[in-house]
Each structure stands twice: as C-alpha cells, then as structure tokens.
Design an enzyme around this catalytic site. Structure first.
Site, PDB file in Angstrom:
ATOM      1  CG  LEU A  77      -5.129  -2.755  11.186  1.00 18.09           C
ATOM      2  CD1 LEU A  77      -4.144  -3.068  10.062  1.00 18.09           C
ATOM      3  CD2 LEU A  77      -4.909  -1.336  11.698  1.00 18.09           C
ATOM      4  CG  ASP A  78     -11.971   0.221  11.226  1.00 19.95           C
ATOM      5  OD1 ASP A  78     -12.190  -0.588  12.142  1.00 19.95           O
ATOM      6  OD2 ASP A  78     -12.114   1.455  11.346  1.00 19.95           O
ATOM      7  N   PRO A  79     -11.756  -2.865   7.995  1.00 14.30           N
ATOM      8  CG  PRO A  79     -13.737  -4.043   7.566  1.00 14.30           C
ATOM      9  CD  PRO A  79     -13.117  -3.059   8.529  1.00 14.30           C
TER      10      PRO A  79
END
Length: 338
Positions: A77-79
């Site tokens: 998951l992206d930050p």
C-alpha cells in the site's frame, strides 16, 4: 450460487470425499492448538496500516515487536493509503505469493475536476466492471506495458458535488489511481484519486483488523504475565491466509513424503475441492487442518475421483517440516469425517 461480482476468495467452496480417512492424534495438531512459539512462527497478523509509513516499514515494525526473523506483507500500500496489510510471520512467509494473487477490495474517494450528472457518473462507473486495460503509472516499480486486469465489482456509494465515493473489488495488481484517472477521462471532465482504503485482501476483512499498538500490548501481556490469550487473538494461523485456495486433504501416510518434496499421488488423497482445475494453485492440508504445502494441480477433481493412481499435484512451496508425521504411517487411531 453465482460468483458474479464476488472476489475469488468469496466464491463458496465445498469438499468432496474420495475415501475414508483416519488420523493419529499423536502427530501434528490443529493449527489453533500449536505451542505459542510455533503459533507465532506460523502466524499472520491483519494489520490496519496507518497513513504515513510504507508497507515495508510496517512489516519491519511487526517483525521487531514479535522478535521473528522474517515477516512479509501481502500486497503493498502506498504511504498515504490505509487499511488491510496482512503480514505473514516466519515460516508463513512462504505463503505470501498465494495471498498476493488474491483479489482486493477498496473504498476510494474520486475527485472529479468538475461536477457531472450523478446518473452519468454511475453509468460510466458501471462500464468499468469486467476486464479492463491498464498502463502502470510512470512512478510504478513494474515495466510500463498495457495489462489486463479484472474489476469484479464497482459500486458508487455516494456523490456530493465533485466528490465520488465508491467501493471496488479488483484483481491483484490493479492500479486504483489509474482507474480514477480513466473514469475521469471517460466522463470527459478529468479526475484523480483523493483517498484510498483497502477493506479486503483475499480472505481477510476489516473484522479482524488490529493495530500495531494492539499487537505490542498482546506481546507484552504474554512476555510479562504469561498470558498468551490476547496474542492468540491478534495472530491467526497461517492457514487463514490460504483459506481462499482450493484444498486437497491428505492421508497421514502421505504427509511426510510431501514435506520432503515428493509429488502427491492419488492414493494419498482422502478429500478435495469439488471444482479443482488442472494447473490451479491449491493448498495441501492434513486431516487436522494443517497446511503442508502449496501445490500445482495436475488433475481435475473429476479425474482424481475416478483415478486409482497417478500424480495429482506437485508441491511448489513446502511449509511443514519433515518428520512432523511419520513416513508411511498406517495405524488407525482416530477417524476424522470430511
């Protein structure tokens, strides 16, 4: 029951019996009854990833909290994205590929660049179900070639001005940011992803989410007070990470050979998924429910039920240690019904 609109992990599966089977209670044990150290090393935690850190950072924190040698997450998951980040521990990390290939579900906030008629927005969103073409974003870590990804369902939940909230179930590897961009193009107004939360990852849902703080507290309770009940609640057996796969149930006498890398012959099978396809990834399980290996099916369910010999599956990754069950054990101790 129809599987239309469902994630692959939500399709109902049934087991069919090939022959009677017995298991010896002296060998192996049900996954939930493993000794606590083994339970941790063959466990998975369904972490609620907060906004900010990377997925790798969260997995590293889980590893540090529990003191395990390895920990791997199933799907980055992206930050800025929150939600489910199933993290497998120790030996269970061998099952990461099986979980990464499972379907995902997200709640997404799409920001249109100008307001559009709600009926049109819903109509266009519906057209994005089924197979779609996607080009990975410029900043993607993979090669930028057009790929086909399946959208299992896309439901608009709310529209307010230029904000559109929708739920989407999709194949692994689907870029939701790109999906938002493409919906905006189809509407003729442009659009971008404003926010995203993952709500399902294969068999995992928000019902079993835990925070890093909960994990830390559970570990401290065990270490300082000797109370392992909370740790057993927040950590699930690795078998839960592959519950979406078709299953083949092994006789006790076949288990040790599989642990040593041998292919699975038909006589070693006591039960299996009712709809197993040749070439499909499957889980090989003991009669006690323990995951022995991930394997590639060499025969269909119908072929296995009719056959008395032949290779039914070939192990890809072995998760059970050799010697857990005795080689060629045949003594009948306790009957287990499928």
């Amino acid at each position: 029951m129809s599987s239309a609109g469902k994630l692959p992990s939500e399709v109902e599966r049934t087991l069919v019996r090939k022959s009677g089977a017995w298991t010896n209670p002296a060998y192996g044990c049900p996954p939930e009854k493993r000794p606590i150290h083994e339970y941790i090393e063959k466990g998975v935690v369904n972490i609620d990833k907060p906004r900010g850190p990377t997925s790798h950072e969260v997995a590293a924190w889980v590893k540090a909290i529990l003191g395990v040698h390895t920990a791997g997450h199933a799907g980055s998951l992206d930050p800025k994205v929150t939600g489910l980040l199933p993290t497998l521990l120790g030996k269970a990390t061998l099952a990461v590929p099986a979980l990464r290939l499972s379907g995902k579900e997200y709640i997404c906030h799409l920001k249109l660049h100008r307001a559009m008629p709600q009926k049109l927005v819903r109509q266009v969103c519906e057209e994005f179900t089924g197979p779609i073409y996607q080009m990975p974003p410029i900043k993607s870590a993979v090669k930028r070639v057009i790929r086909v990804r399946t959208i299992y369902h896309l439901e608009v939940l709310e529209i307010e001005g230029t904000s559109v909230l929708f739920r989407v179930g999709c194949e692994a590897g689907t870029y939701i940011r790109k999906l938002c961009h493409d919906i905006g193009l189809a509407l003729g107004c442009g659009g971008h992803m404003q926010g995203l939360r993952r709500t399902k990852a294969g068999p995992f849902t928000e019902k079993t989410l835990i925070t890093l703080h909960e994990l830390k507290d559970a570990y401290v309770f065990w270490k300082e007070d000797g109370d392992e009940s909370e740790l057993r609640r927040v950590i699930r057996p690795m078998e839960s990470a592959v519950s979406h796969l078709p299953k083949i149930i092994l006789r006790d006498s076949a288990v040790d050979a599989i642990c040593s890398g041998a292919s699975l012959a038909v006589p070693g099978i006591t039960g299996l998924d009712s709809n197993l396809a040749e070439g499909e990834l499957t889980g090989l399980f003991t009669l006690k429910g323990e995951l022995v290996a991930l394997a590639k099916a060499k025969m269909t369910t119908e072929e296995i039920l009719k056959a008395s010999a032949g290779i039914a599956a070939s192990p890809i990754r072995v998760l059970m240690e050799a010697g857990t069950y005795p080689r060629g054990w045949t003594k009948k101790e306790e009957k287990v019904q499928l």
